[in-house]
Design a protein around this motif. Structure first.
Motif, PDB file in Angstrom:
ATOM      1  N   ALA A  84       0.822  -1.205   0.000  1.00 15.64           N
ATOM      2  CA  ALA A  84       0.000   0.000   0.000  1.00 15.64           C
ATOM      3  C   ALA A  84       0.858   1.259   0.000  1.00 15.64           C
ATOM      4  N   PHE A  85       2.138   1.131   0.401  1.00 13.70           N
ATOM      5  CA  PHE A  85       3.032   2.284   0.491  1.00 13.70           C
ATOM      6  C   PHE A  85       4.375   1.935  -0.148  1.00 13.70           C
ATOM      7  N   SER A  86       5.119   2.953  -0.525  1.00 11.85           N
ATOM      8  CA  SER A  86       6.519   2.751  -0.871  1.00 11.85           C
ATOM      9  C   SER A  86       7.283   2.500   0.428  1.00 11.85           C
ATOM     10  N   LEU A  87       8.496   1.941   0.307  1.00 11.79           N
ATOM     11  CA  LEU A  87       9.300   1.723   1.506  1.00 11.79           C
ATOM     12  C   LEU A  87       9.617   3.042   2.205  1.00 11.79           C
ATOM     13  N   GLU A  88       9.806   4.101   1.413  1.00 10.07           N
ATOM     14  CA  GLU A  88      10.079   5.415   2.008  1.00 10.07           C
ATOM     15  C   GLU A  88       8.879   5.907   2.810  1.00 10.07           C
ATOM     16  N   GLU A  89       7.672   5.720   2.256  1.00 10.10           N
ATOM     17  CA  GLU A  89       6.465   6.130   2.980  1.00 10.10           C
ATOM     18  C   GLU A  89       6.270   5.285   4.233  1.00 10.10           C
ATOM     19  N   GLN A  90       6.534   4.005   4.126  1.00  7.65           N
ATOM     20  CA  GLN A  90       6.298   3.109   5.255  1.00  7.65           C
ATOM     21  C   GLN A  90       7.289   3.339   6.380  1.00  7.65           C
ATOM     22  N   LEU A  91       8.545   3.631   6.021  1.00  6.72           N
ATOM     23  CA  LEU A  91       9.593   3.719   7.031  1.00  6.72           C
ATOM     24  C   LEU A  91       9.996   5.148   7.366  1.00  6.72           C
ATOM     25  N   GLY A  92       9.331   6.123   6.770  1.00  2.76           N
ATOM     26  CA  GLY A  92       9.721   7.512   6.969  1.00  2.76           C
ATOM     27  C   GLY A  92       9.736   7.951   8.419  1.00  2.76           C
ATOM     28  N   ASP A  93       8.826   7.424   9.241  1.00  3.87           N
ATOM     29  CA  ASP A  93       8.768   7.808  10.647  1.00  3.87           C
ATOM     30  C   ASP A  93       9.761   7.037  11.510  1.00  3.87           C
ATOM     31  N   HIS A  94      10.417   6.050  10.921  1.00  2.00           N
ATOM     32  CA  HIS A  94      11.310   5.188  11.704  1.00  2.00           C
ATOM     33  C   HIS A  94      12.778   5.398  11.380  1.00  2.00           C
ATOM     34  N   LEU A  95      13.080   5.972  10.213  1.00  5.09           N
ATOM     35  CA  LEU A  95      14.463   6.149   9.782  1.00  5.09           C
ATOM     36  C   LEU A  95      14.786   7.624   9.625  1.00  5.09           C
ATOM     37  N   ASP A  96      16.024   8.000   9.948  1.00  4.13           N
ATOM     38  CA  ASP A  96      16.415   9.405   9.813  1.00  4.13           C
ATOM     39  C   ASP A  96      17.157   9.672   8.507  1.00  4.13           C
ATOM     40  N   ASP A  97      17.350   8.639   7.688  1.00  3.79           N
ATOM     41  CA  ASP A  97      18.125   8.801   6.456  1.00  3.79           C
ATOM     42  C   ASP A  97      17.591   7.856   5.396  1.00  3.79           C
ATOM     43  N   LEU A  98      16.529   8.270   4.707  1.00  5.76           N
ATOM     44  CA  LEU A  98      15.937   7.405   3.697  1.00  5.76           C
ATOM     45  C   LEU A  98      16.852   7.222   2.494  1.00  5.76           C
ATOM     46  N   ARG A  99      17.707   8.217   2.205  1.00  5.47           N
ATOM     47  CA  ARG A  99      18.652   8.057   1.103  1.00  5.47           C
ATOM     48  C   ARG A  99      19.649   6.940   1.401  1.00  5.47           C
TER      49      ARG A  99
END
Length: 228
Positions: A84-99
């Motif tokens: 339902a989400f991209s990995l960036e959308e899903q993990l955005g609140d959990h990771l400080d560095d999506l790049r």
């Protein structure tokens, strides 16, 4: 020389963690098809547990848009699920560095198994060298989600493994069962030696070597290397 590692990423925001939590009797493994854009399909293998409960959990999962039962064999079912989400959308609140997460996808490493648990993922991967593994480890440690289980060099007969010999493993198990590691200690070296039929000095040597090996394969790799 390459490395083989097994490690935990205890992050409840990872895909399908809620599904695994809903069917604790099942073993859930996941493959990601990264060549399918920013929402790679989930290939999910579920062994054991209730099929009804599994499919209810997939239907109720916030991170699953839809799923299809592809096939079954005995107690194993194979599903394809669309996220339902991209990995960036899903993990955005959990990771400080999506790049940094994107960079890991192109690292010289192969994650060959992802087991999904109720609190995160257990991954087994092959890494081209120590530098590649350290980049991967450092990323997840920086975000607070990394526990190393095993680390071995590739080419070992049974990677990943703890590196113990059969006699060392037997000595550890016997000492543990007799209470040698209890606090306070409920068995002596002489007790363990009598159970194994060897001398106390031999038991002491096996236990020291076994504990050193376990530290080298688990605790030590998580620290920066000592300067020479």
């Amino acid at each position: 020389m390459g490395l083989v590692a097994e490690f935990d990423i205890p992050c409840e925001g990872l895909p399908l963690v809620g599904v695994a939590a809903a069917v604790p009797a099942a073993t859930v493994t996941l493959e990601l098809q990264f060549n399918h854009g920013d929402r790679p399909p989930f290939l999910v293998t579920v062994t054991g547990g209730s099929p009804t409960a599994t499919e209810r959990a997939l239907a109720d999962a916030d991170d699953v848009a839809e799923y299809t039962l592809v096939g079954r064999a005995g107690e194993t079912r194979r599903y394809q699920a669309m996220p339902a989400f991209s990995l960036e959308e899903q993990l955005g609140d959990h990771l400080d560095d999506l790049r940094g997460l994107e960079a890991l996808a192109t690292a010289d490493a192969i994650i060959e198994r992802i087991e999904v648990t109720g609190d995160g993922w257990i991954q087994t991967g092959w890494f081209a060298d120590r530098e590649t593994f350290d980049e991967f480890r450092t990323f997840w440690q920086r975000n607070g989600y990394f526990r190393l289980r095993r680390l071995t060099r590739d080419g070992e007969p049974e990677p990943p493994g703890d590196g113990l010999t059969d006699r060392q493993r037997e000595a550890l198990r016997t000492a543990y069962e007799l209470g040698y590691f209890d606090i306070p200690r409920n068995a002596s070296l002489e007790d363990v030696a009598a159970e194994l039929g060897i001398s106390a000095s031999s038991v002491s040597e096996r236990l020291r070597r076994a504990q050193t090996q376990l530290i080298e394969e688990t605790v030590a790799p998580m620290w920066p290397p000592l300067l020479e």
